[in-house]
Design a protein around this motif. Structure first.
Motif, PDB file in Angstrom:
ATOM      1  N   UNK A  97       0.180  -1.466   0.225  1.00 50.52           N
ATOM      2  CA  UNK A  97      -0.044   0.168   0.144  1.00 50.52           C
ATOM      3  C   UNK A  97       0.493   1.089   0.232  1.00 50.52           C
ATOM      4  N   UNK A  98       0.303   2.022  -0.518  1.00 50.24           N
ATOM      5  CA  UNK A  98       1.330   3.367  -0.656  1.00 50.24           C
ATOM      6  C   UNK A  98       0.492   4.360  -0.420  1.00 50.24           C
ATOM      7  N   UNK A  99       1.073   5.484   0.764  1.00 49.00           N
ATOM      8  CA  UNK A  99       1.100   6.541   2.070  1.00 49.00           C
ATOM      9  C   UNK A  99       0.793   7.552   1.129  1.00 49.00           C
ATOM     10  N   UNK A 100      -0.138   8.553   0.959  1.00 49.99           N
ATOM     11  CA  UNK A 100       0.069  10.447   0.482  1.00 49.99           C
ATOM     12  C   UNK A 100       0.186  11.176   1.481  1.00 49.99           C
ATOM     13  N   UNK A 101       0.180  10.509   2.725  1.00 43.34           N
ATOM     14  CA  UNK A 101      -0.495  11.519   3.404  1.00 43.34           C
ATOM     15  C   UNK A 101       0.836  10.784   4.579  1.00 43.34           C
ATOM     16  N   UNK A 102       0.579  12.093   6.356  1.00 43.03           N
ATOM     17  CA  UNK A 102       1.757  11.877   6.977  1.00 43.03           C
ATOM     18  C   UNK A 102       1.426  11.059   7.692  1.00 43.03           C
ATOM     19  N   UNK A 103       1.313   9.752   8.476  1.00 39.86           N
ATOM     20  CA  UNK A 103       0.839   9.346   9.137  1.00 39.86           C
ATOM     21  C   UNK A 103      -0.733   9.027   8.954  1.00 39.86           C
ATOM     22  N   UNK A 106       0.624   3.045  10.771  1.00 34.15           N
ATOM     23  CA  UNK A 106       0.850   1.598  11.584  1.00 34.15           C
ATOM     24  C   UNK A 106      -0.877   0.719  10.977  1.00 34.15           C
ATOM     25  N   UNK A 107      -1.820   1.739  10.695  1.00 35.14           N
ATOM     26  CA  UNK A 107      -3.021   1.273  10.617  1.00 35.14           C
ATOM     27  C   UNK A 107      -3.322   0.742   8.603  1.00 35.14           C
ATOM     28  N   UNK A 108      -4.113   0.543   8.393  1.00 34.52           N
ATOM     29  CA  UNK A 108      -4.960   0.304   6.764  1.00 34.52           C
ATOM     30  C   UNK A 108      -5.653   1.754   6.144  1.00 34.52           C
ATOM     31  N   UNK A 109      -5.978   2.228   6.947  1.00 38.57           N
ATOM     32  CA  UNK A 109      -6.931   3.804   7.278  1.00 38.57           C
ATOM     33  C   UNK A 109      -5.490   4.608   7.031  1.00 38.57           C
ATOM     34  N   UNK A 110      -4.598   4.516   6.882  1.00 41.98           N
ATOM     35  CA  UNK A 110      -3.712   5.423   6.635  1.00 41.98           C
ATOM     36  C   UNK A 110      -2.883   5.344   5.758  1.00 41.98           C
ATOM     37  N   UNK A 111      -3.381   4.293   4.475  1.00 40.23           N
ATOM     38  CA  UNK A 111      -2.703   4.435   2.998  1.00 40.23           C
ATOM     39  C   UNK A 111      -3.860   4.340   2.263  1.00 40.23           C
ATOM     40  N   UNK A 112      -3.780   5.283   0.515  1.00 39.71           N
ATOM     41  CA  UNK A 112      -4.249   5.755  -0.437  1.00 39.71           C
ATOM     42  C   UNK A 112      -4.577   3.952  -1.654  1.00 39.71           C
ATOM     43  N   UNK A 113      -3.469   3.475  -1.555  1.00 41.83           N
ATOM     44  CA  UNK A 113      -3.693   3.282  -2.846  1.00 41.83           C
ATOM     45  C   UNK A 113      -2.991   1.733  -2.146  1.00 41.83           C
ATOM     46  N   UNK A 114      -3.973   0.641  -3.109  1.00 41.18           N
ATOM     47  CA  UNK A 114      -3.311  -0.765  -2.870  1.00 41.18           C
ATOM     48  C   UNK A 114      -3.495  -2.259  -4.234  1.00 41.18           C
ATOM     49  N   UNK A 115      -2.238  -2.790  -3.746  1.00 40.61           N
ATOM     50  CA  UNK A 115      -2.154  -4.116  -4.485  1.00 40.61           C
ATOM     51  C   UNK A 115      -3.425  -4.733  -4.423  1.00 40.61           C
TER      52      UNK A 115
END
Length: 124
Positions: A97-103, A106-115
């Motif tokens: 998963x890729x996150x374009x946010x700062x924290x 540790x949680x899946x909700x912190x990520x914007x894109x998923x494989x």
């Protein structure tokens, strides 16, 4: 739009190793962090680890610490999950998963894109 494609999963005996790859594509790719999660059948998705994209700092779940390592190749927009000393309880679908946010990373909700995930099966 960012697309993530995992590869490298498969069947391995306990004590063996695998390396998962996650290749990112898109017009611009500049995440704050890349994470790995896994989901065993009938269980919730759990955090495995993450790596910050610019510095390469890593954090791991206690269950994989000392056995799994995350690395990245910024030039290839690819992140890797090196898994050693695999155990049957590591059997799961693994997602990057890729996150374009700062924290929070540790949680899946912190990520914007998923494989789409890649299956890892460890036999005893």
């Amino acid at each position: 739009q960012v697309q993530l494609v995992e590869s490298g999963g498969g069947l391995v005996q306990a004590g063996g190793s695998l390396r998962l790859s996650c290749a990112a594509s898109g017009r611009t790719f500049a995440p704050y962090a890349m994470g790995w999660f896994r989901q065993a059948q009938g269980k919730e998705r759990e955090f495995v680890g993450y790596i910050t994209w610019s510095i390469g700092s890593t954090i791991y779940a206690d269950s994989v610490k000392g056995r799994f390592t995350i690395s990245r190749d910024n030039a290839k927009n690819t992140v890797y999950l090196h898994m050693n000393s695999l155990k049957p309880e590591d059997t799961a679908a693994y997602y990057c998963a890729a996150s374009t946010r700062y924290l929070p990373w540790l949680k899946s909700t912190g990520y914007d894109y998923w494989g789409q995930g890649t299956q890892v099966t460890v036999s005893s």
